[in-house]
Motif scaffolding. Structure first.
Motif, mmCIF file in Angstrom:
data_model
loop_
_atom_site.group_PDB
_atom_site.id
_atom_site.type_symbol
_atom_site.label_atom_id
_atom_site.label_comp_id
_atom_site.label_asym_id
_atom_site.label_seq_id
_atom_site.Cartn_x
_atom_site.Cartn_y
_atom_site.Cartn_z
ATOM 1 N N ASP A 55 0.801 -1.221 0.000
ATOM 2 C CA ASP A 55 0.000 0.000 0.000
ATOM 3 C C ASP A 55 0.836 1.274 0.000
ATOM 4 O O ASP A 55 0.309 2.365 0.117
ATOM 5 N N ARG A 56 2.139 1.140 -0.140
ATOM 6 C CA ARG A 56 3.028 2.303 -0.162
ATOM 7 C C ARG A 56 3.831 2.304 -1.456
ATOM 8 O O ARG A 56 4.075 1.267 -2.050
ATOM 9 N N PHE A 57 4.253 3.500 -1.833
ATOM 10 C CA PHE A 57 5.039 3.651 -3.055
ATOM 11 C C PHE A 57 6.429 4.136 -2.689
ATOM 12 O O PHE A 57 6.587 5.050 -1.874
ATOM 13 N N TYR A 58 7.435 3.528 -3.304
ATOM 14 C CA TYR A 58 8.825 3.860 -3.021
ATOM 15 C C TYR A 58 9.511 4.340 -4.296
ATOM 16 O O TYR A 58 9.359 3.747 -5.362
ATOM 17 N N ASN A 59 10.264 5.432 -4.153
ATOM 18 C CA ASN A 59 11.055 5.980 -5.240
ATOM 19 C C ASN A 59 12.413 5.296 -5.177
ATOM 20 O O ASN A 59 13.142 5.446 -4.195
ATOM 21 N N CYS A 60 12.740 4.534 -6.202
ATOM 22 C CA CYS A 60 13.989 3.775 -6.238
ATOM 23 C C CYS A 60 14.846 4.276 -7.388
ATOM 24 O O CYS A 60 14.362 4.439 -8.502
ATOM 25 N N LYS A 61 16.111 4.491 -7.093
ATOM 26 C CA LYS A 61 17.034 4.958 -8.122
ATOM 27 C C LYS A 61 18.144 3.935 -8.296
ATOM 28 O O LYS A 61 18.678 3.408 -7.322
ATOM 29 N N ALA A 62 18.479 3.672 -9.554
ATOM 30 C CA ALA A 62 19.546 2.735 -9.875
ATOM 31 C C ALA A 62 20.459 3.363 -10.914
ATOM 32 O O ALA A 62 20.032 4.185 -11.720
ATOM 33 N N ALA A 63 21.709 2.958 -10.866
ATOM 34 C CA ALA A 63 22.681 3.381 -11.877
ATOM 35 C C ALA A 63 23.040 2.155 -12.701
ATOM 36 O O ALA A 63 23.495 1.148 -12.158
ATOM 37 N N PHE A 64 22.759 2.219 -14.013
ATOM 38 C CA PHE A 64 23.135 1.132 -14.907
ATOM 39 C C PHE A 64 24.576 1.382 -15.349
ATOM 40 O O PHE A 64 24.920 2.471 -15.798
ATOM 41 N N ILE A 65 25.393 0.364 -15.213
ATOM 42 C CA ILE A 65 26.825 0.500 -15.477
ATOM 43 C C ILE A 65 27.148 -0.130 -16.832
ATOM 44 O O ILE A 65 26.856 -1.302 -17.071
ATOM 45 N N THR A 66 27.710 0.683 -17.717
ATOM 46 C CA THR A 66 28.142 0.193 -19.021
ATOM 47 C C THR A 66 29.601 0.573 -19.229
ATOM 48 O O THR A 66 30.107 1.506 -18.604
ATOM 49 N N LEU A 67 30.244 -0.130 -20.104
ATOM 50 C CA LEU A 67 31.653 0.129 -20.396
ATOM 51 C C LEU A 67 31.764 0.807 -21.748
ATOM 52 O O LEU A 67 31.267 0.302 -22.752
ATOM 53 N N ASP A 68 32.374 1.985 -21.752
ATOM 54 C CA ASP A 68 32.660 2.683 -23.006
ATOM 55 C C ASP A 68 33.979 2.125 -23.525
ATOM 56 O O ASP A 68 35.045 2.428 -22.990
ATOM 57 N N GLU A 69 33.885 1.293 -24.558
ATOM 58 C CA GLU A 69 35.069 0.590 -25.052
ATOM 59 C C GLU A 69 36.089 1.527 -25.701
ATOM 60 O O GLU A 69 37.282 1.276 -25.628
ATOM 61 N N LYS A 70 35.620 2.612 -26.304
ATOM 62 C CA LYS A 70 36.550 3.556 -26.940
ATOM 63 C C LYS A 70 37.388 4.288 -25.894
ATOM 64 O O LYS A 70 38.599 4.420 -26.042
ATOM 65 N N ALA A 71 36.724 4.784 -24.862
ATOM 66 C CA ALA A 71 37.428 5.545 -23.828
ATOM 67 C C ALA A 71 37.987 4.635 -22.738
ATOM 68 O O ALA A 71 38.860 5.034 -21.982
ATOM 69 N N GLY A 72 37.443 3.416 -22.636
ATOM 70 C CA GLY A 72 37.923 2.474 -21.622
ATOM 71 C C GLY A 72 37.484 2.829 -20.211
ATOM 72 O O GLY A 72 38.188 2.517 -19.257
ATOM 73 N N VAL A 73 36.338 3.488 -20.092
ATOM 74 C CA VAL A 73 35.849 3.869 -18.759
ATOM 75 C C VAL A 73 34.417 3.361 -18.567
ATOM 76 O O VAL A 73 33.698 3.105 -19.524
ATOM 77 N N GLU A 74 34.061 3.232 -17.294
ATOM 78 C CA GLU A 74 32.691 2.854 -16.959
ATOM 79 C C GLU A 74 31.803 4.080 -16.993
ATOM 80 O O GLU A 74 32.195 5.149 -16.537
ATOM 81 N N LYS A 75 30.621 3.909 -17.544
ATOM 82 C CA LYS A 75 29.630 4.983 -17.541
ATOM 83 C C LYS A 75 28.445 4.528 -16.706
ATOM 84 O O LYS A 75 28.049 3.368 -16.763
#
Length: 142
Positions: free
Chosen positions: A76-96
């Motif tokens: 009966d309650r609503f929750y605001n949930c935030k997530a960070a999706f982690i991807t790899l930028d292969e050109k720069a070699g960093v995680e986004k």
């Protein structure tokens, strides 16, 4: 279709001792609609039996998804949930990290976190839960 936060205020009878006093109450609704005008029409239809009310504000909310079909009893309650999706930028070699916001309906905080993590696990993408907090939404209107 988009999601909107619609805040409505009205007077509600509140028992105080042996008397009943009218008190101004504000409630927030999460509404799925095409635009602001449709939000007002949907809310008017939903609240027509409550008497006089005022739409205080309508704000567009950017949500990735809304989870209400989690088969939880007493949710009966609503929750605001935030997530960070982690991807790899292969050109720069960093995680986004791309942050997204979800709404999860649950009966408590722990159940919301558990359900949120379960839904994210089904996505087959690396993620990090950033934040989970209870909202003031009274109801969800589709």
């Amino acid at each position: 279709m988009s999601w909107f936060n619609c805040k409505v205020s009205f007077e509600k009878p509140m028992p105080i001792g042996n008397n009943v006093k009218m008190q101004k109450v504000s409630e927030s609704y999460l509404v799925k609609a095409d635009g602001f005008t449709e939000v007002e029409a949907i809310v008017a239809k939903e609240l027509m039996n409550r008497g006089a009310y005022i739409v205080d504000h309508i704000r567009k909310v950017r949500l990735y998804d809304v989870y209400t079909d989690l088969e939880m009893t007493g949710a009966d309650r609503f929750y605001n949930c935030k997530a960070a999706f982690i991807t790899l930028d292969e050109k720069a070699g960093v995680e986004k990290r791309k942050r997204e916001q979800f709404i999860v309906m649950a009966s408590g905080f722990e159940e919301a976190v558990k359900a949120f993590v379960h839904k994210l696990d089904l996505m087959l993408v690396e993620y990090e839960v950033v934040n989970v907090q209870e909202t003031d939404y009274v109801d969800l209107i589709r």
